[in-house]
Write a protein that holds these residues in place. Sequence first.
Motif, PDB file in Angstrom:
ATOM      1  N   ASP A 220     -26.882 -11.447  28.744  1.00  0.00           N
ATOM      2  CA  ASP A 220     -27.679 -10.308  29.205  1.00  0.00           C
ATOM      3  C   ASP A 220     -29.088 -10.802  29.499  1.00  0.00           C
ATOM      4  O   ASP A 220     -29.829 -11.167  28.581  1.00  0.00           O
ATOM      5  N   VAL A 221     -29.463 -10.815  30.770  1.00  0.00           N
ATOM      6  CA  VAL A 221     -30.756 -11.357  31.196  1.00  0.00           C
ATOM      7  C   VAL A 221     -31.781 -10.233  31.329  1.00  0.00           C
ATOM      8  O   VAL A 221     -31.524  -9.224  31.990  1.00  0.00           O
TER       9      VAL A 221
ATOM     10  N   CYS B 227     -27.209  -8.099  34.384  1.00  0.00           N
ATOM     11  CA  CYS B 227     -28.562  -8.160  34.929  1.00  0.00           C
ATOM     12  C   CYS B 227     -28.946  -6.733  35.306  1.00  0.00           C
ATOM     13  O   CYS B 227     -28.699  -6.275  36.419  1.00  0.00           O
TER      14      CYS B 227
ATOM     15  N   THR C 146     -33.725  -7.685  38.738  1.00  0.00           N
ATOM     16  CA  THR C 146     -33.874  -8.454  39.979  1.00  0.00           C
ATOM     17  C   THR C 146     -35.196  -8.192  40.686  1.00  0.00           C
ATOM     18  O   THR C 146     -35.768  -9.101  41.295  1.00  0.00           O
TER      19      THR C 146
ATOM     20  N   LEU D   8     -27.172 -17.687  38.060  1.00  0.00           N
ATOM     21  CA  LEU D   8     -26.250 -16.796  37.366  1.00  0.00           C
ATOM     22  C   LEU D   8     -24.813 -17.012  37.837  1.00  0.00           C
ATOM     23  O   LEU D   8     -23.878 -17.038  37.030  1.00  0.00           O
TER      24      LEU D   8
ATOM     25  N   LEU E 159     -24.464  -6.276  37.990  1.00  0.00           N
ATOM     26  CA  LEU E 159     -25.875  -6.126  38.359  1.00  0.00           C
ATOM     27  C   LEU E 159     -26.239  -4.672  38.607  1.00  0.00           C
ATOM     28  O   LEU E 159     -25.460  -3.915  39.193  1.00  0.00           O
TER      29      LEU E 159
END
Length: 217
Positions: free
Chosen positions: A29-30, A123, A127, A146, A155
């Motif tokens: 999990d970014v 994500c 972004t 990724l 995303l």
Amino acid sequence: PPEGRVRLLPRGLLSALRPRGPRPLLGLDVGCNSGELSVALYRHLVDVPEGESRPDPGASRDSLQLLCCDIDAELIRRARQSCPFPDSISFVSLDIMDPQARGPLLESHLERFGRSAFDVGFCMSVTMWIHLRHGDRGLLEFLEFLASRCAFLLLEPQPWKCYRAAARRLRKLGRKDFEHFRSLSIRGDVAGGISRILTRECAMELVCSFGNTAWDR
């Protein structure tokens, strides 16, 4: 609220992504912030009701191992303190755009599980910040990274109106505009631009779109 953001995800998503054999799914999990959404994702995917801190008895305790990272060390400290699933969710401070930092940390985590890649990367509304701070080239590099480390990506990109709102907030504060804001070529249909990068540049396939949240993400 986090629950409103995960409700679009089907309950059976975890089993659909599950690799063969008993090993757990590895998730990345970014941009996890202070962890509320990460925990909500875990609860939703592993089917742990709100208020409980253990998976259903019929579910594997180790069905999902989630590594969550954020550039803000204070947010990570708070996430660790409040996490109800410390055996399954790990929080680390990391600048994902720093190759020298991300490489050793992520590789060490993967080696711990005897793996070479994550099963799924998350994500969620990240972004735009990568794009504004690192430009088109930075967004491309981020998505390529990724795609190279995750078999699947989920995303939630911010639409272009969020970029404009972020720029307006800076101007109201009397600060300079984001360095790359006016030079971005990926604008307007940002989600479409990200999808094209992933399918054309990263050899990924769009498997499913789960729809839009109430605030158009």
